[in-house]
Design a protein around this motif. Sequence first.
Motif, mmCIF file in Angstrom:
data_model
loop_
_atom_site.group_PDB
_atom_site.id
_atom_site.type_symbol
_atom_site.label_atom_id
_atom_site.label_comp_id
_atom_site.label_asym_id
_atom_site.label_seq_id
_atom_site.Cartn_x
_atom_site.Cartn_y
_atom_site.Cartn_z
ATOM 1 N N LEU A 1 0.827 -1.202 0.000
ATOM 2 C CA LEU A 1 0.000 0.000 0.000
ATOM 3 C C LEU A 1 0.867 1.260 0.000
ATOM 4 N N VAL A 2 1.922 1.293 0.817
ATOM 5 C CA VAL A 2 2.802 2.459 0.889
ATOM 6 C C VAL A 2 3.526 2.664 -0.432
ATOM 7 N N ILE A 3 3.992 1.566 -1.023
ATOM 8 C CA ILE A 3 4.715 1.679 -2.300
ATOM 9 C C ILE A 3 3.803 2.232 -3.390
ATOM 10 N N GLU A 4 2.555 1.756 -3.415
ATOM 11 C CA GLU A 4 1.624 2.241 -4.437
ATOM 12 C C GLU A 4 1.328 3.720 -4.251
ATOM 13 N N LEU A 5 1.126 4.140 -2.998
ATOM 14 C CA LEU A 5 0.777 5.540 -2.738
ATOM 15 C C LEU A 5 1.930 6.485 -3.035
ATOM 16 N N VAL B 1 -10.047 3.325 -1.773
ATOM 17 C CA VAL B 1 -9.630 1.943 -1.535
ATOM 18 C C VAL B 1 -9.969 1.065 -2.735
ATOM 19 N N VAL B 2 -11.155 1.238 -3.288
ATOM 20 C CA VAL B 2 -11.575 0.413 -4.422
ATOM 21 C C VAL B 2 -10.673 0.644 -5.629
ATOM 22 N N ASN B 3 -10.191 1.868 -5.816
ATOM 23 C CA ASN B 3 -9.354 2.182 -6.977
ATOM 24 C C ASN B 3 -7.893 1.783 -6.786
ATOM 25 N N MET B 4 -7.524 1.323 -5.598
ATOM 26 C CA MET B 4 -6.133 0.924 -5.348
ATOM 27 C C MET B 4 -5.831 -0.429 -5.993
ATOM 28 N N MET B 5 -4.703 -0.518 -6.643
ATOM 29 C CA MET B 5 -4.258 -1.786 -7.207
ATOM 30 C C MET B 5 -3.995 -2.805 -6.102
ATOM 31 N N THR B 6 -3.509 -2.327 -4.955
ATOM 32 C CA THR B 6 -3.253 -3.235 -3.822
ATOM 33 C C THR B 6 -4.536 -3.923 -3.380
ATOM 34 N N PHE B 7 -5.625 -3.173 -3.314
ATOM 35 C CA PHE B 7 -6.907 -3.751 -2.907
ATOM 36 C C PHE B 7 -7.372 -4.793 -3.918
ATOM 37 N N ARG B 8 -7.198 -4.497 -5.201
ATOM 38 C CA ARG B 8 -7.622 -5.444 -6.223
ATOM 39 C C ARG B 8 -6.799 -6.724 -6.162
ATOM 40 N N GLY C 1 -6.217 -12.328 -4.536
ATOM 41 C CA GLY C 1 -5.543 -13.342 -3.733
ATOM 42 C C GLY C 1 -6.511 -14.113 -2.860
ATOM 43 N N VAL C 2 -7.489 -13.423 -2.276
ATOM 44 C CA VAL C 2 -8.487 -14.109 -1.443
ATOM 45 C C VAL C 2 -9.301 -15.092 -2.274
ATOM 46 N N VAL C 3 -9.734 -14.649 -3.458
ATOM 47 C CA VAL C 3 -10.498 -15.540 -4.333
ATOM 48 C C VAL C 3 -9.662 -16.743 -4.744
ATOM 49 N N GLY C 4 -8.397 -16.495 -5.079
ATOM 50 C CA GLY C 4 -7.519 -17.607 -5.438
ATOM 51 C C GLY C 4 -7.320 -18.584 -4.296
ATOM 52 N N TRP C 5 -7.188 -18.057 -3.069
ATOM 53 C CA TRP C 5 -7.004 -18.929 -1.906
ATOM 54 C C TRP C 5 -8.245 -19.772 -1.669
ATOM 55 N N VAL C 6 -9.444 -19.168 -1.802
ATOM 56 C CA VAL C 6 -10.697 -19.914 -1.607
ATOM 57 C C VAL C 6 -10.820 -21.027 -2.640
ATOM 58 N N VAL C 7 -10.491 -20.703 -3.905
ATOM 59 C CA VAL C 7 -10.557 -21.730 -4.956
ATOM 60 C C VAL C 7 -9.561 -22.849 -4.674
#
Length: 241
Positions: free
Chosen positions: A21-25, A70-77, A82-88
Amino acid sequence: MRKYWNVDQISGLILLAVAALVIELLFFDGGLLISLAAGLACLYFSKKQREAAAKKALFLIGCFILALTVVNMMTFRLFVLGVVGWVVYRYYQSKKHPQVIAPPFPEHPVPERKVLKRKPLFQNLLFGSQRTPREVYEWNDIHLLLGVGDVVIDLSNTFLPKDAVISIRGFVGNVQILVPYEVEFSIHHTAVFSQVQILDEIGERVINEAIEYETEAYGSATEKVKIFTSMIVGKVEVRRV
């Protein structure tokens, strides 16, 4: 969850997310930093306001700006991905290696008992009529799904258990149930439009409602049958034989 994660792993993921997040900002999108600062400023100044309307307006504006940032952050996406991939991945692993939960074995093993297949009295039909055999037959509780057709159930040619059940759901058709004099019964009927005839005492039309009746001695009877019927259009008749 405890089986797959520990405190060190969670701490590492949190630090990794904060670093990303810090790197992106700082290096990739300075505009998000400005939006984040504006949202936090609105939240801060909302606490300073004395008027309720201004306080609420600044708070909502700050929440909206922060949520949009937050929604527009690449980190959030990436986090969501990653969460979806972990669930799958966990779902795939659970299919390959399902968790088996078994009770402890007793000291004296219980002999294995076979499961016996019983033939139902009726079969689900889309079209057609059915009735119980005219000769003596072995009773099985009836759970029947019909499309269009008639059903006749004669209980005089079988031996009923203590609590026999008849459940019939149909689209269009007539149901006739013949009950011996020594057997008590209750009936619960629902329909969009139907006619109900119970013995020689009750005859009524049912229009988009449910009705329920039982014989006077049903509660104390040792031999009785519960009847459940539901249909769109049709007639239900219960009489003595």
